[in-house]
Design a protein around this motif. Structure first.
Motif, PDB file in Angstrom:
ATOM      1  N   VAL A 194      -9.820  38.604  18.791  1.00  0.00           N
ATOM      2  CA  VAL A 194      -9.524  38.879  17.386  1.00  0.00           C
ATOM      3  C   VAL A 194     -10.419  37.999  16.528  1.00  0.00           C
ATOM      4  O   VAL A 194     -10.304  36.783  16.550  1.00  0.00           O
ATOM      5  CB  VAL A 194      -8.037  38.603  17.069  1.00  0.00           C
ATOM      6  CG1 VAL A 194      -7.724  38.978  15.627  1.00  0.00           C
ATOM      7  CG2 VAL A 194      -7.110  39.334  18.041  1.00  0.00           C
ATOM      8  N   TYR A 195     -11.310  38.628  15.782  1.00  0.00           N
ATOM      9  CA  TYR A 195     -12.213  37.916  14.875  1.00  0.00           C
ATOM     10  C   TYR A 195     -11.646  38.034  13.469  1.00  0.00           C
ATOM     11  O   TYR A 195     -11.340  39.141  13.013  1.00  0.00           O
ATOM     12  CB  TYR A 195     -13.612  38.526  14.935  1.00  0.00           C
ATOM     13  CG  TYR A 195     -14.282  38.338  16.266  1.00  0.00           C
ATOM     14  CD1 TYR A 195     -15.224  37.335  16.450  1.00  0.00           C
ATOM     15  CD2 TYR A 195     -13.964  39.157  17.348  1.00  0.00           C
ATOM     16  CE1 TYR A 195     -15.836  37.148  17.680  1.00  0.00           C
ATOM     17  CE2 TYR A 195     -14.568  38.973  18.589  1.00  0.00           C
ATOM     18  CZ  TYR A 195     -15.500  37.968  18.748  1.00  0.00           C
ATOM     19  OH  TYR A 195     -16.098  37.773  19.963  1.00  0.00           O
ATOM     20  N   LYS A 242     -10.902  43.583  19.408  1.00  0.00           N
ATOM     21  CA  LYS A 242     -11.538  44.340  20.488  1.00  0.00           C
ATOM     22  C   LYS A 242     -11.080  43.821  21.848  1.00  0.00           C
ATOM     23  O   LYS A 242     -10.581  42.710  21.981  1.00  0.00           O
ATOM     24  CB  LYS A 242     -13.061  44.276  20.373  1.00  0.00           C
ATOM     25  CG  LYS A 242     -13.657  42.911  20.636  1.00  0.00           C
ATOM     26  CD  LYS A 242     -15.173  42.966  20.552  1.00  0.00           C
ATOM     27  CE  LYS A 242     -15.779  41.662  21.041  1.00  0.00           C
ATOM     28  NZ  LYS A 242     -17.221  41.732  21.144  1.00  0.00           N
ATOM     29  N   GLY A 243     -11.291  44.676  22.844  1.00  0.00           N
ATOM     30  CA  GLY A 243     -10.951  44.314  24.218  1.00  0.00           C
ATOM     31  C   GLY A 243      -9.971  45.292  24.816  1.00  0.00           C
ATOM     32  O   GLY A 243      -9.149  45.880  24.109  1.00  0.00           O
ATOM     33  N   GLU A 276     -10.568  47.865  16.759  1.00  0.00           N
ATOM     34  CA  GLU A 276      -9.941  48.062  15.453  1.00  0.00           C
ATOM     35  C   GLU A 276     -10.647  47.227  14.392  1.00  0.00           C
ATOM     36  O   GLU A 276     -11.025  46.095  14.652  1.00  0.00           O
ATOM     37  CB  GLU A 276      -8.476  47.604  15.478  1.00  0.00           C
ATOM     38  CG  GLU A 276      -7.580  48.357  16.403  1.00  0.00           C
ATOM     39  CD  GLU A 276      -6.170  47.783  16.385  1.00  0.00           C
ATOM     40  OE1 GLU A 276      -5.734  47.244  15.338  1.00  0.00           O
ATOM     41  OE2 GLU A 276      -5.506  47.869  17.425  1.00  0.00           O
ATOM     42  N   LYS A 277     -10.740  47.809  13.198  1.00  0.00           N
ATOM     43  CA  LYS A 277     -11.296  47.086  12.056  1.00  0.00           C
ATOM     44  C   LYS A 277     -10.322  47.210  10.896  1.00  0.00           C
ATOM     45  O   LYS A 277      -9.841  48.304  10.599  1.00  0.00           O
ATOM     46  CB  LYS A 277     -12.648  47.675  11.656  1.00  0.00           C
ATOM     47  CG  LYS A 277     -13.733  47.442  12.688  1.00  0.00           C
ATOM     48  CD  LYS A 277     -15.047  48.045  12.225  1.00  0.00           C
ATOM     49  CE  LYS A 277     -16.145  47.794  13.232  1.00  0.00           C
ATOM     50  NZ  LYS A 277     -17.423  48.386  12.799  1.00  0.00           N
ATOM     51  N   TYR A 286       0.373  43.296  21.514  1.00  0.00           N
ATOM     52  CA  TYR A 286      -0.628  42.608  22.317  1.00  0.00           C
ATOM     53  C   TYR A 286      -0.009  41.296  22.795  1.00  0.00           C
ATOM     54  O   TYR A 286       0.588  40.569  22.010  1.00  0.00           O
ATOM     55  CB  TYR A 286      -1.902  42.323  21.510  1.00  0.00           C
ATOM     56  CG  TYR A 286      -2.567  43.553  20.940  1.00  0.00           C
ATOM     57  CD1 TYR A 286      -2.484  44.783  21.589  1.00  0.00           C
ATOM     58  CD2 TYR A 286      -3.262  43.500  19.750  1.00  0.00           C
ATOM     59  CE1 TYR A 286      -3.090  45.916  21.059  1.00  0.00           C
ATOM     60  CE2 TYR A 286      -3.872  44.625  19.213  1.00  0.00           C
ATOM     61  CZ  TYR A 286      -3.782  45.828  19.877  1.00  0.00           C
ATOM     62  OH  TYR A 286      -4.389  46.942  19.355  1.00  0.00           O
ATOM     63  N   LYS A 287      -0.135  41.003  24.075  1.00  0.00           N
ATOM     64  CA  LYS A 287       0.543  39.834  24.658  1.00  0.00           C
ATOM     65  C   LYS A 287      -0.341  38.591  24.717  1.00  0.00           C
ATOM     66  O   LYS A 287       0.137  37.487  24.546  1.00  0.00           O
ATOM     67  CB  LYS A 287       1.008  40.159  26.091  1.00  0.00           C
ATOM     68  CG  LYS A 287       1.879  41.391  26.188  1.00  0.00           C
ATOM     69  CD  LYS A 287       3.293  41.069  25.868  1.00  0.00           C
ATOM     70  CE  LYS A 287       4.189  42.251  26.182  1.00  0.00           C
ATOM     71  NZ  LYS A 287       5.299  42.365  25.299  1.00  0.00           N
ATOM     72  N   ALA A 288      -1.622  38.795  25.004  1.00  0.00           N
ATOM     73  CA  ALA A 288      -2.558  37.673  25.154  1.00  0.00           C
ATOM     74  C   ALA A 288      -3.714  37.876  24.182  1.00  0.00           C
ATOM     75  O   ALA A 288      -4.428  38.873  24.269  1.00  0.00           O
ATOM     76  CB  ALA A 288      -3.068  37.597  26.586  1.00  0.00           C
TER      77      ALA A 288
END
Length: 132
Positions: A4-5, A24-25, A30-31, A61-63
């Motif tokens: 997450v940026y 991402k990942g 997503e943006k 999202y867990k991690a």
């Protein structure tokens, strides 16, 4: 692990502000460009963190591994302390949210590695101005 940026930006300090979030990942891309109203640049950075945490929790999202070019936000999260009392409630909110993940990491990165989130934050500033 989800990357997450995040970035917050203001046109003026304070001024119209926005949060940019790039996730991402694991097949996710997503943006988010989120207008924040008129606040300071540092406040925008904290709000970007909070909004990103909320989005990640909503998506289950867990991690997560967060990346920011804000040394202030990175240091505050790392030390769980905001030197400036104005940011303490924002940091407290972010820390509460971050504890809901199985794994949460925060890493400082140079601005050149955070271009997508920066562009999204600037897009959000422009959207803010359109709402006025």
């Amino acid at each position: 692990m989800i990357e997450v940026y995040i970035d917050g930006a203001s046109a003026g300090n304070p001024g119209p502000s926005g949060a940019g979030i790039f996730i991402k990942g694991q097949g996710i891309h997503e943006k988010h460009a989120i207008p924040l109203g008129v606040i300071s640049n540092h406040e925008a950075e904290f709000h970007a963190l909070i909004k990103a945490l909320e989005i990640c929790l909503e998506n289950n999202y867990k991690a997560v591994s967060f990346r920011t070019d804000s040394e202030l936000v990175n240091r505050a999260v790392e030390k769980e302390f905001a030197k400036n009392k104005q940011f303490a409630p924002l940091l407290d909110n972010a820390l509460l949210l971050s504890k809901r993940f199985e794994l949460f990491f925060m890493k400082w990165i140079p601005s050149r590695e955070n271009k997508v989130a920066d562009e999204l934050a600037r897009k959000a500033i422009r959207a803010n101005k359109l709402e006025e």
